[in-house]
Design a protein around this motif. Structure first.
Motif, PDB file in Angstrom:
ATOM      1  N   PRO A  31       0.809  -1.224   0.000  1.00  0.00           N
ATOM      2  CA  PRO A  31       0.000   0.000   0.000  1.00  0.00           C
ATOM      3  C   PRO A  31       0.842   1.275   0.000  1.00  0.00           C
ATOM      4  O   PRO A  31       0.475   2.272  -0.637  1.00  0.00           O
ATOM      5  CB  PRO A  31      -0.820  -0.132   1.293  1.00  0.00           C
ATOM      6  N   LEU A  63      -3.349   7.685   1.353  1.00  0.00           N
ATOM      7  CA  LEU A  63      -3.879   6.388   1.782  1.00  0.00           C
ATOM      8  C   LEU A  63      -5.354   6.492   2.174  1.00  0.00           C
ATOM      9  O   LEU A  63      -6.164   5.618   1.833  1.00  0.00           O
ATOM     10  CB  LEU A  63      -3.058   5.845   2.955  1.00  0.00           C
ATOM     11  N   LEU A  64      -5.718   7.576   2.876  1.00  0.00           N
ATOM     12  CA  LEU A  64      -7.119   7.762   3.261  1.00  0.00           C
ATOM     13  C   LEU A  64      -8.001   8.009   2.050  1.00  0.00           C
ATOM     14  O   LEU A  64      -9.136   7.516   1.975  1.00  0.00           O
ATOM     15  CB  LEU A  64      -7.234   8.931   4.244  1.00  0.00           C
ATOM     16  N   ILE A  66      -7.474   6.942  -1.039  1.00  0.00           N
ATOM     17  CA  ILE A  66      -7.618   5.668  -1.758  1.00  0.00           C
ATOM     18  C   ILE A  66      -8.671   4.799  -1.072  1.00  0.00           C
ATOM     19  O   ILE A  66      -9.526   4.199  -1.731  1.00  0.00           O
ATOM     20  CB  ILE A  66      -6.267   4.929  -1.817  1.00  0.00           C
ATOM     21  N   LEU A  67      -8.607   4.744   0.266  1.00  0.00           N
ATOM     22  CA  LEU A  67      -9.569   3.940   1.017  1.00  0.00           C
ATOM     23  C   LEU A  67     -10.988   4.444   0.801  1.00  0.00           C
ATOM     24  O   LEU A  67     -11.919   3.656   0.608  1.00  0.00           O
ATOM     25  CB  LEU A  67      -9.220   3.967   2.508  1.00  0.00           C
ATOM     26  N   LYS A  68     -11.172   5.760   0.808  1.00  0.00           N
ATOM     27  CA  LYS A  68     -12.501   6.358   0.652  1.00  0.00           C
ATOM     28  C   LYS A  68     -13.047   6.159  -0.756  1.00  0.00           C
ATOM     29  O   LYS A  68     -14.231   5.850  -0.933  1.00  0.00           O
ATOM     30  CB  LYS A  68     -12.419   7.859   0.977  1.00  0.00           C
ATOM     31  N   GLU A  70     -11.698   4.088  -3.365  1.00  0.00           N
ATOM     32  CA  GLU A  70     -11.523   2.805  -4.036  1.00  0.00           C
ATOM     33  C   GLU A  70     -11.639   1.601  -3.103  1.00  0.00           C
ATOM     34  O   GLU A  70     -11.673   0.462  -3.575  1.00  0.00           O
ATOM     35  CB  GLU A  70     -10.157   2.773  -4.740  1.00  0.00           C
ATOM     36  N   GLY A  71     -11.665   1.878  -1.798  1.00  0.00           N
ATOM     37  CA  GLY A  71     -11.741   0.781  -0.846  1.00  0.00           C
ATOM     38  C   GLY A  71     -10.405   0.063  -0.693  1.00  0.00           C
ATOM     39  O   GLY A  71      -9.390   0.475  -1.263  1.00  0.00           O
ATOM     40  N   ILE A  72     -10.411  -1.021   0.056  1.00  0.00           N
ATOM     41  CA  ILE A  72      -9.191  -1.803   0.283  1.00  0.00           C
ATOM     42  C   ILE A  72      -8.547  -2.258  -1.033  1.00  0.00           C
ATOM     43  O   ILE A  72      -7.315  -2.230  -1.161  1.00  0.00           O
ATOM     44  CB  ILE A  72      -9.489  -3.026   1.186  1.00  0.00           C
ATOM     45  N   TYR A  75      -5.681  -0.257  -2.504  1.00  0.00           N
ATOM     46  CA  TYR A  75      -4.329  -0.374  -1.964  1.00  0.00           C
ATOM     47  C   TYR A  75      -3.500  -1.407  -2.721  1.00  0.00           C
ATOM     48  O   TYR A  75      -2.273  -1.429  -2.588  1.00  0.00           O
ATOM     49  CB  TYR A  75      -4.371  -0.785  -0.492  1.00  0.00           C
TER      50      TYR A  75
END
Length: 370
Positions: A31, A63-64, A66-68, A70-72, A75
């Motif tokens: 990630p 990183l936050l 991407i998580l928001k 595209e989700g896990i 990463y």
């Protein structure tokens, strides 16, 4: 097939151990790899230039986001291509490095009187041998690196490079918010990205960034040269104190971390330039600066002359952002590189043992079939 059971690693064995270790260490910190690639590819054309936009380039912010958005799975975008690239690059590098180094030492020893032990290689010799090995590895493996970079960046930036006008803002709406609409049907698979690169740029597009990649062969050369030099000093000290001839895993971790940090700081501007070339974000910025459309699809015979080189990228960054602009994203690069490299060094002996076990297994299977 050897007539006797293998008792030590050959160049192929060392290459296998290095490749397995490289895949393991990079998978652990993957990630961070995606985050640092996106930070490095971001240009002033994709930002307002405000402090708020620049804060979006921090590792945590990326990183936050991407998580928001595209989700896990975000990463691990391009994970397969990156692992293929890591395995092939590490295998090729360790093979060529081991082969070239062993050949050089044998030739050096042949010139000495019988019974005289060859002296340790100088730092200069280690760097040169590492650079030669790295150059050979780059030539054979860079197409996978280009594909992996495009996958990690994602369709929003990659598409921006191939759309006329290459406008970062449209109708007051952030391009990131409309990325999904613009990339309907976008094939981001390994073969899909490869096919798109060839359609847009021709087969030569798979070797984008080769020149800075060759320059960056000094990175592993510096890393391994520094590591071997420090390691030899520490081993001699340990032997003199009667504590054995192997470094402890934590000592190897620290020496690897320091070696990789040194190499990263020295070569980082070219690392950043190489990512922008492979992602074609540099071409987008050039088009925006000149108010011209980016090279259209299926016109790769025109596109080659329009690629911005590494020196051109560094010159523009210097004019726009100064010296510090050359080190955009270096924190993420060092964190990722140091952790993965240190993990590689720390687990190197273990993977060498596994590689030898694999060689022995293959030898026994070969004997059984015979």
């Amino acid at each position: 097939m050897p007539t006797s059971q293998p008792t030590q690693l050959t160049p192929f064995g060392y290459a296998l151990a290095g490749a397995l270790g490289g895949c393991f260490s990079n998978a652990v910190v993957y990630p961070l790899d995606v985050a640092k690639t996106r930070i490095q590819a971001a240009t002033s054309a994709s930002l307002n230039g405000s402090e708020k936009d620049k804060e979006k380039l921090s590792v945590v912010a990326v990183l936050l986001r991407i998580l928001k958005e595209e989700g896990i799975p975000g990463y691990y975008r391009g994970f397969t291509a990156t692992m293929i690239n890591t395995f092939s690059m590490q295998y090729a590098y360790f093979f060529f490095y081991s082969f070239v180094r062993t050949s050089y030492i044998k030739r050096l020893a042949a010139r000495l009187p019988a019974g005289v032990k060859a002296p340790p290689l100088s730092t200069a010799a280690e760097l040169i041998l590492g650079a030669v090995a790295g150059a050979l590895a780059q030539i054979f493996t860079i197409p996978v690196s280009v594909i992996a970079t495009r996958q990690q960046i994602g369709p929003s930036l990659d598409r921006r490079a191939s759309r006329a006008g290459s406008r970062v803002r449209r109708d007051g709406e952030d391009i990131e918010k409309t990325a999904g609409k613009e990339t309907d049907g976008y094939d981001d698979s390994f073969l899909g990205i490869a096919r798109e690169i060839i359609e847009e740029e021709g087969p030569g597009g798979l070797w984008l960034g080769l020149r800075p990649g060759l320059v960056l062969t000094v990175n592993p050369a510096i890393t391994y040269g520094a590591y071997e030099r420090v390691k030899s000093v520490l081993v001699l000290a340990q032997e003199a104190a009667g504590r054995g001839s192997k470094l402890s895993p934590w000592t190897a971790f620290l020496v690897g971390a320091l070696s990789k940090t040194l190499a990263t700081v020295v070569t980082y501007p070219y690392i950043m330039a190489k990512v922008r070339i492979q992602a074609r974000s540099a071409d987008t910025e050039e088009a925006v600066a000149e108010h011209q459309p980016a090279p259209p699809k299926h016109a790769y015979h025109h596109a080659h002359s329009k690629h911005v080189g590494a020196l051109g990228i560094l010159a523009r960054v210097w004019r726009q952002e100064g010296f510090l602009g050359w080190y955009q994203g270096m924190g993420a690069q060092i964190t990722k590189a140091v952790l993965s490299q240190a993990l590689l060094f720390m687990s190197k002996d273990q993977f060498e043992s596994w590689a030898l076990a694999i060689m022995v297994l293959c030898w026994r299977l070969g004997r059984a079939k015979a």
